[in-house]
Write a protein that holds these residues in place. Structure first.
Motif, mmCIF file in Angstrom:
data_model
loop_
_atom_site.group_PDB
_atom_site.id
_atom_site.type_symbol
_atom_site.label_atom_id
_atom_site.label_comp_id
_atom_site.label_asym_id
_atom_site.label_seq_id
_atom_site.Cartn_x
_atom_site.Cartn_y
_atom_site.Cartn_z
ATOM 1 N N ARG A 377 6.925 4.245 -5.380
ATOM 2 C CA ARG A 377 6.387 4.665 -4.019
ATOM 3 C C ARG A 377 5.055 4.911 -3.866
ATOM 4 O O ARG A 377 4.291 4.698 -2.988
ATOM 5 C CB ARG A 377 7.227 6.192 -3.536
ATOM 6 C CG ARG A 377 6.841 6.903 -2.419
ATOM 7 C CD ARG A 377 7.352 8.122 -2.025
ATOM 8 N NE ARG A 377 8.866 8.246 -2.482
ATOM 9 C CZ ARG A 377 9.580 9.251 -2.084
ATOM 10 N NH1 ARG A 377 8.986 10.431 -1.946
ATOM 11 N NH2 ARG A 377 10.813 9.197 -2.340
ATOM 12 N N LEU A 378 4.486 5.306 -5.231
ATOM 13 C CA LEU A 378 2.821 5.569 -5.182
ATOM 14 C C LEU A 378 2.101 4.190 -4.935
ATOM 15 O O LEU A 378 1.226 4.230 -4.074
ATOM 16 C CB LEU A 378 2.405 6.202 -6.858
ATOM 17 C CG LEU A 378 0.991 6.222 -7.069
ATOM 18 C CD1 LEU A 378 0.256 7.026 -6.026
ATOM 19 C CD2 LEU A 378 0.815 6.438 -8.376
ATOM 20 N N VAL A 379 2.458 3.137 -5.538
ATOM 21 C CA VAL A 379 1.699 1.877 -5.435
ATOM 22 C C VAL A 379 1.946 1.442 -4.088
ATOM 23 O O VAL A 379 0.949 1.052 -3.401
ATOM 24 C CB VAL A 379 2.291 0.993 -6.499
ATOM 25 C CG1 VAL A 379 3.602 0.286 -6.185
ATOM 26 C CG2 VAL A 379 1.484 -0.418 -6.281
ATOM 27 N N CYS A 380 3.180 1.677 -3.326
ATOM 28 C CA CYS A 380 3.209 1.126 -1.882
ATOM 29 C C CYS A 380 1.966 2.060 -1.018
ATOM 30 O O CYS A 380 1.768 1.806 -0.330
ATOM 31 C CB CYS A 380 4.485 1.489 -1.448
ATOM 32 S SG CYS A 380 5.694 0.227 -2.179
ATOM 33 N N ASP A 381 2.244 3.343 -1.180
ATOM 34 C CA ASP A 381 1.321 4.335 -0.559
ATOM 35 C C ASP A 381 -0.132 3.983 -0.780
ATOM 36 O O ASP A 381 -0.933 4.077 0.243
ATOM 37 C CB ASP A 381 1.509 5.741 -0.834
ATOM 38 C CG ASP A 381 2.809 6.180 -0.475
ATOM 39 O OD1 ASP A 381 3.391 5.638 0.506
ATOM 40 O OD2 ASP A 381 3.105 7.357 -0.888
ATOM 41 N N ALA A 382 -0.670 3.590 -2.175
ATOM 42 C CA ALA A 382 -1.855 3.469 -2.483
ATOM 43 C C ALA A 382 -2.190 1.945 -1.654
ATOM 44 O O ALA A 382 -3.379 1.736 -1.349
ATOM 45 C CB ALA A 382 -2.078 3.274 -4.005
ATOM 46 N N ALA A 383 -1.412 1.143 -1.887
ATOM 47 C CA ALA A 383 -1.728 -0.290 -1.250
ATOM 48 C C ALA A 383 -1.821 0.091 0.424
ATOM 49 O O ALA A 383 -2.739 -0.744 0.963
ATOM 50 C CB ALA A 383 -0.638 -1.500 -1.349
ATOM 51 N N ASP A 384 -0.940 0.610 1.154
ATOM 52 C CA ASP A 384 -1.273 0.718 2.385
ATOM 53 C C ASP A 384 -2.659 1.596 2.634
ATOM 54 O O ASP A 384 -3.129 1.345 3.539
ATOM 55 C CB ASP A 384 -0.171 1.709 2.802
ATOM 56 C CG ASP A 384 -0.259 1.886 4.202
ATOM 57 O OD1 ASP A 384 0.230 0.900 5.136
ATOM 58 O OD2 ASP A 384 -0.486 3.213 4.706
#
Length: 434
Positions: A377-384
């Protein structure tokens, strides 16, 4: 190649995030970076291989006329990287010394996988297909742990070198996370097994030589016991691959497999008959903790590049970095990355300790699940967030953030969806687990 195609955000980080690492691991990462800079980065720059990583990446990699599977040139390039990494002693790092590895444990692999993802997109590490100079060689490890002497002799070394490829065939059209309800069956016929069923999202089947098929051989639907793992040649009669499913991130190598009375010998069983879920759990535990570490590394990459951009980008006469609307979301992500990184490394250390004592990893499976769903979830939030901070360019394919998002988004579903991971944590928290 223009500056927009490969901007400064792909630069190698100057330091490893998080708490100070032991000198042994700091030295290891330095040696790994030196190998990449000497052997892999030049290969990426020659013969227009950069097309697989710049704005053309998805189209350069995908053979549209062949059903959307990876192009031969792309996979041949990855094969050359594996050969170089193996010759330099990196590919097998996680494997036992008996298999030519360096006995790299879960802590080492978590640190290495995070570090490689933190370097950004590149030929050194492309998670779209689990490619890495430090191999995620879970299937050879399964054969080594559960296989007979004959199976080890036939498969382990060829699986490491890529001469053979064995795909993990667990998921079905109607049964993904609920594997104990699978409908694929294997029944005895003399000394053989006859398999009937359908599998979906089978990775690597386009170039695979074998499948590791999980089928119910006894017991009732919903029971953990009675599922058996069987090694099945892809060219076996009555086995077909009718289609490949196109995905958010292309190319696709996720095939549909139909088993219409496929016959395999009794020697095809991997591990104990009826205990196939033990094989499957070993596979997903290894993958889940490594995926989480890669997610933190890719997230930190997005955070770092967003901070760099905010410092240098001026709007209305001031740097973006001076605006709380930019600062606070990145502070939240940076804090989350530090928390998840710490949890991953602590969990990896405990996994190594359990392994050393010969105890099952299932005792801390809930913590592996915590790492996995929070890291993904973290990496998706960071990429967004990186796309948002970079504005229009962040949304373009000339920066890597959309690719990072599209890739890592799948891990919130595969290897057990984040809801399944949370269910595992809830089971431990509320005492539902037995």
């Amino acid at each position: 190649m223009t500056m927009l195609d490969r901007p400064a955000e792909t630069a190698v980080p100057t330091e490893v995030p998080g708490s100070a690492l032991p000198a042994r691991l700091t030295t290891l990462l330095g040696e790994l970076d030196a190998f990449i800079e000497a052997e892999i980065d030049p290969l990426e720059q020659q013969d227009d291989n950069v097309r697989f990583f710049d704005h053309r990446r998805e189209f350069a990699r995908t053979d549209l006329e062949a059903g959307g599977v990876p192009r031969v040139e792309w996979e041949e390039l990855l094969g050359e990287v594996r050969r170089r990494a193996d010759a330099a002693g990196w590919l097998r790092y996680s494997l036992p010394a008996a298999l030519g590895g360096r006995d790299g444990g879960n802590v080492d692999m978590a640190v290495v996988r995070e570090h490689l993802a933190h370097r950004g997109l590149g030929l050194h590490n492309d998670l779209q297909n689990e490619h890495s100079v430090v191999g995620n060689l879970v299937m050879p490890q399964l054969l080594h742990l559960f296989g007979t002497d004959e199976q080890r002799e036939e498969f382990v070394e060829p699986l490491i070198t890529g001469e053979r490829r064995m795909s993990f065939a667990l998921t079905e059209p109607e049964h993904g996370s609920d594997a104990t309800w699978m409908e694929t069956r294997a029944v005895r016929h003399g000394d053989d097994w006859i398999l009937t069923g359908r599998k979906r999202w089978i990775t690597g089947v386009h170039t695979g030589t074998h499948l590791l098929v999980f089928a119910r051989t006894s017991g009732k639907p919903g029971e953990a016991r009675g599922i058996t793992a069987l090694v099945v040649p892809i060219d076996a009669p009555r086995l077909s691959v009718p289609q490949f499913w196109w995905t958010l991130n292309m190319p696709t190598d996720h095939g549909e497999v139909v088993l219409d009375g496929v016959r395999v010998p009794g020697s095809a069983v991997l591990g104990a008959e009826g205990e196939g879920l033990a094989v499957a759990q070993t596979f997903v535990h290894e993958n889940r903790i490594r995926q989480a570490a890669s997610g933190v590394g890719a997230a930190q990459f997005c955070i770092d590049r967003s901070v760099e951009h905010a410092r240098g980008r001026y709007t209305f006469g001031k740097p973006l970095a001076e605006r709380q609307a930019i600062q606070w979301p990145l502070v939240e992500l940076h804090t989350e990355a530090e928390l998840v990184r710490t949890l991953i490394r602590a969990t990896a250390a405990d996994l190594d300790a359990l392994t050393a004592r010969g105890e099952p990893a299932v005792t801390i499976g809930h913590r592996v699940s915590m790492c996995n769903y929070r890291g993904n979830r973290l990496v998706c939030d960071a990429a967004d967030r990186a796309m948002q901070v970079h504005g229009g360019m962040g949304y373009s394919r000339h920066l890597p953030f959309e690719h990072i998002y599209r890739h890592h988004r799948r891990y919130r579903i595969t290897e057990g969806s984040e809801e399944i991971q949370m269910r595992r944590v809830a089971g431990q928290l509320f005492g539902f687990l037995r």
